[in-house]
Design a protein around this motif. Structure first.
Motif, mmCIF file in Angstrom:
data_model
loop_
_atom_site.group_PDB
_atom_site.id
_atom_site.type_symbol
_atom_site.label_atom_id
_atom_site.label_comp_id
_atom_site.label_asym_id
_atom_site.label_seq_id
_atom_site.Cartn_x
_atom_site.Cartn_y
_atom_site.Cartn_z
ATOM 1 N N SER A 31 0.857 -1.173 0.000
ATOM 2 C CA SER A 31 0.000 0.000 0.000
ATOM 3 C C SER A 31 0.896 1.226 0.000
ATOM 4 O O SER A 31 2.115 1.122 0.133
ATOM 5 C CB SER A 31 -0.937 -0.009 1.216
ATOM 6 O OG SER A 31 -1.825 1.107 1.165
ATOM 7 N N TRP A 32 0.275 2.397 -0.136
ATOM 8 C CA TRP A 32 1.055 3.640 -0.122
ATOM 9 C C TRP A 32 0.130 4.806 0.176
ATOM 10 O O TRP A 32 -1.092 4.703 0.100
ATOM 11 C CB TRP A 32 1.774 3.855 -1.459
ATOM 12 C CG TRP A 32 0.865 3.898 -2.647
ATOM 13 C CD1 TRP A 32 0.146 4.957 -3.108
ATOM 14 C CD2 TRP A 32 0.548 2.797 -3.513
ATOM 15 N NE1 TRP A 32 -0.590 4.602 -4.205
ATOM 16 C CE2 TRP A 32 -0.357 3.272 -4.486
ATOM 17 C CE3 TRP A 32 0.952 1.459 -3.566
ATOM 18 C CZ2 TRP A 32 -0.861 2.471 -5.477
ATOM 19 C CZ3 TRP A 32 0.442 0.654 -4.555
ATOM 20 C CH2 TRP A 32 -0.448 1.153 -5.508
ATOM 21 N N TRP A 33 0.725 5.897 0.562
ATOM 22 C CA TRP A 33 -0.011 7.136 0.757
ATOM 23 C C TRP A 33 0.914 8.296 0.430
ATOM 24 O O TRP A 33 2.140 8.145 0.380
ATOM 25 C CB TRP A 33 -0.558 7.249 2.180
ATOM 26 C CG TRP A 33 0.484 7.169 3.244
ATOM 27 C CD1 TRP A 33 1.371 8.129 3.625
ATOM 28 C CD2 TRP A 33 0.749 6.029 4.090
ATOM 29 N NE1 TRP A 33 2.178 7.686 4.645
ATOM 30 C CE2 TRP A 33 1.807 6.400 4.951
ATOM 31 C CE3 TRP A 33 0.177 4.768 4.205
ATOM 32 C CZ2 TRP A 33 2.319 5.529 5.916
ATOM 33 C CZ3 TRP A 33 0.691 3.914 5.162
ATOM 34 C CH2 TRP A 33 1.747 4.290 5.999
ATOM 35 N N ARG A 120 -9.597 -2.536 3.477
ATOM 36 C CA ARG A 120 -9.192 -1.309 4.175
ATOM 37 C C ARG A 120 -8.992 -1.637 5.645
ATOM 38 O O ARG A 120 -9.942 -2.054 6.333
ATOM 39 C CB ARG A 120 -10.254 -0.229 3.985
ATOM 40 C CG ARG A 120 -9.788 1.181 4.270
ATOM 41 C CD ARG A 120 -10.741 2.175 3.605
ATOM 42 N NE ARG A 120 -10.371 3.553 3.895
ATOM 43 C CZ ARG A 120 -11.021 4.335 4.749
ATOM 44 N NH1 ARG A 120 -12.079 3.862 5.378
ATOM 45 N NH2 ARG A 120 -10.641 5.571 4.952
ATOM 46 N N ARG A 126 -4.070 4.715 11.016
ATOM 47 C CA ARG A 126 -4.206 5.252 9.663
ATOM 48 C C ARG A 126 -5.009 4.274 8.809
ATOM 49 O O ARG A 126 -4.597 3.127 8.639
ATOM 50 C CB ARG A 126 -2.833 5.477 9.025
ATOM 51 C CG ARG A 126 -2.897 5.993 7.587
ATOM 52 C CD ARG A 126 -1.511 6.024 6.962
ATOM 53 N NE ARG A 126 -0.697 7.050 7.532
ATOM 54 C CZ ARG A 126 -0.639 8.302 7.102
ATOM 55 N NH1 ARG A 126 -1.380 8.679 6.066
ATOM 56 N NH2 ARG A 126 0.157 9.185 7.678
ATOM 57 N N THR A 128 -5.762 2.248 5.884
ATOM 58 C CA THR A 128 -4.841 1.838 4.825
ATOM 59 C C THR A 128 -5.523 0.814 3.931
ATOM 60 O O THR A 128 -6.006 -0.208 4.421
ATOM 61 C CB THR A 128 -3.557 1.229 5.423
ATOM 62 O OG1 THR A 128 -2.969 2.175 6.328
ATOM 63 C CG2 THR A 128 -2.551 0.901 4.328
ATOM 64 N N THR A 129 -5.556 1.093 2.644
ATOM 65 C CA THR A 129 -6.155 0.183 1.659
ATOM 66 C C THR A 129 -5.062 -0.664 1.027
ATOM 67 O O THR A 129 -4.032 -0.137 0.591
ATOM 68 C CB THR A 129 -6.893 0.972 0.570
ATOM 69 O OG1 THR A 129 -7.899 1.772 1.178
ATOM 70 C CG2 THR A 129 -7.551 0.021 -0.425
#
Length: 263
Positions: A31-33, A120, A126, A128-129
């Motif tokens: 995953s990332w953001w 998710r 946080r 997170t997907t």
């Protein structure tokens, strides 16, 4: 044991997956953001034996703006956003997607059956997907989803002999999934020079293509499929208790656990 499972599946008319069950120790997702002009990649892996998560924070960090690298005015700020990789091991307890939030809080912790591409999770506060998975993880998820779908179809066919009431929407495998068509699948939206070539363009049925979740590698929700199989199996137990027990035995043999046989 393998021959006994195949014989039981043949008796129940359940089509077993053609591929063999992958031998995985971990299921690995990425995953990332985006944060402060950077794209920060996290790896989320779960041990199949202990259900403990290994979370690698800042496995990769990508700068989204060249000004962060080549602007002397932001040299001090650059030190605060550089890659700082940390590996943490723990249990996770909260799933935020697929109407399974309350169910996840009732369990001691999340398991591999709760994970899929698109899930998710609450990771250290946080949301997170899970954006993707590696190939071995995708094979493991695809094997079990193929088996559970075949098992569910077999129970439905048997149950139709005793019930004329249509299945509830909650037991529909494709519930809530809208097929997203690409522009080239709609000839009216194609430019005139491409209208004659529409049938030869790629379709969204390829794994990994943009489309509804079960067309993505590792996109099937195993926990939901297990729940649907258990509901149908308990309805069948009112008419054929022995046959319902055979389905439970087949589920236990293939999935390798008895914890999933309870609603």
């Amino acid at each position: 044991k393998g021959l006994a499972v195949l014989a039981l599946a043949r008796k129940l008319k359940v089509q077993m997956p053609k591929a063999t069950k992958p031998d995985c120790t971990y299921l690995s997702f990425t995953s990332w953001w985006e944060e402060r002009g950077t794209k920060r990649v996290v790896e989320i892996a779960i041990d199949l034996t202990t259900d403990r998560f290994r979370i690698t924070l800042d496995k990769e960090v990508h700068m989204l703006s060249s000004q962060l690298l080549y602007n002397h005015e932001k040299a001090e700020f650059l030190e605060t956003i550089r890659q700082d990789t940390k590996v943490l091991e723990c249990h996770l307890h909260e799933k935020l997607s697929d109407n399974q939030h309350a169910t996840s809080l009732e369990m001691p912790h999340l398991q591999a059956w709760d994970l899929h591409v698109g899930a998710r999770l609450n990771v250290f506060g946080r949301p997170t997907t899970l954006m993707g998975c590696d190939f071995s993880t995708g094979q493991w998820l695809t094997f079990h989803s193929s088996f559970l779908k075949a098992l569910k179809d077999s129970i439905e066919r048997t149950l139709r002999k005793y019930e004329l009431v249509p299945m509830k929407n909650a037991l529909d495998t494709k519930q809530g999934q809208q097929k997203v068509k690409r522009e080239w699948e709609q000839a009216s939206l194609l430019p005139s020079q491409f209208s004659g070539r529409a049938p030869f363009l790629p379709s969204t049925t390829d794994l990994g293509a943009r489309g509804y979740p079960n067309r993505v590698l590792g996109g099937d929700n195993l926990r939901k499929l297990v729940y649907q199989c258990n509901v149908l199996r308990q309805r069948l137990a009112q008419y054929r208790p022995a046959l319902s027990n055979d389905y439970a035995t087949l589920m236990q043999s293939v999935l390798g656990t008895t914890d999933l046989l309870q609603l």
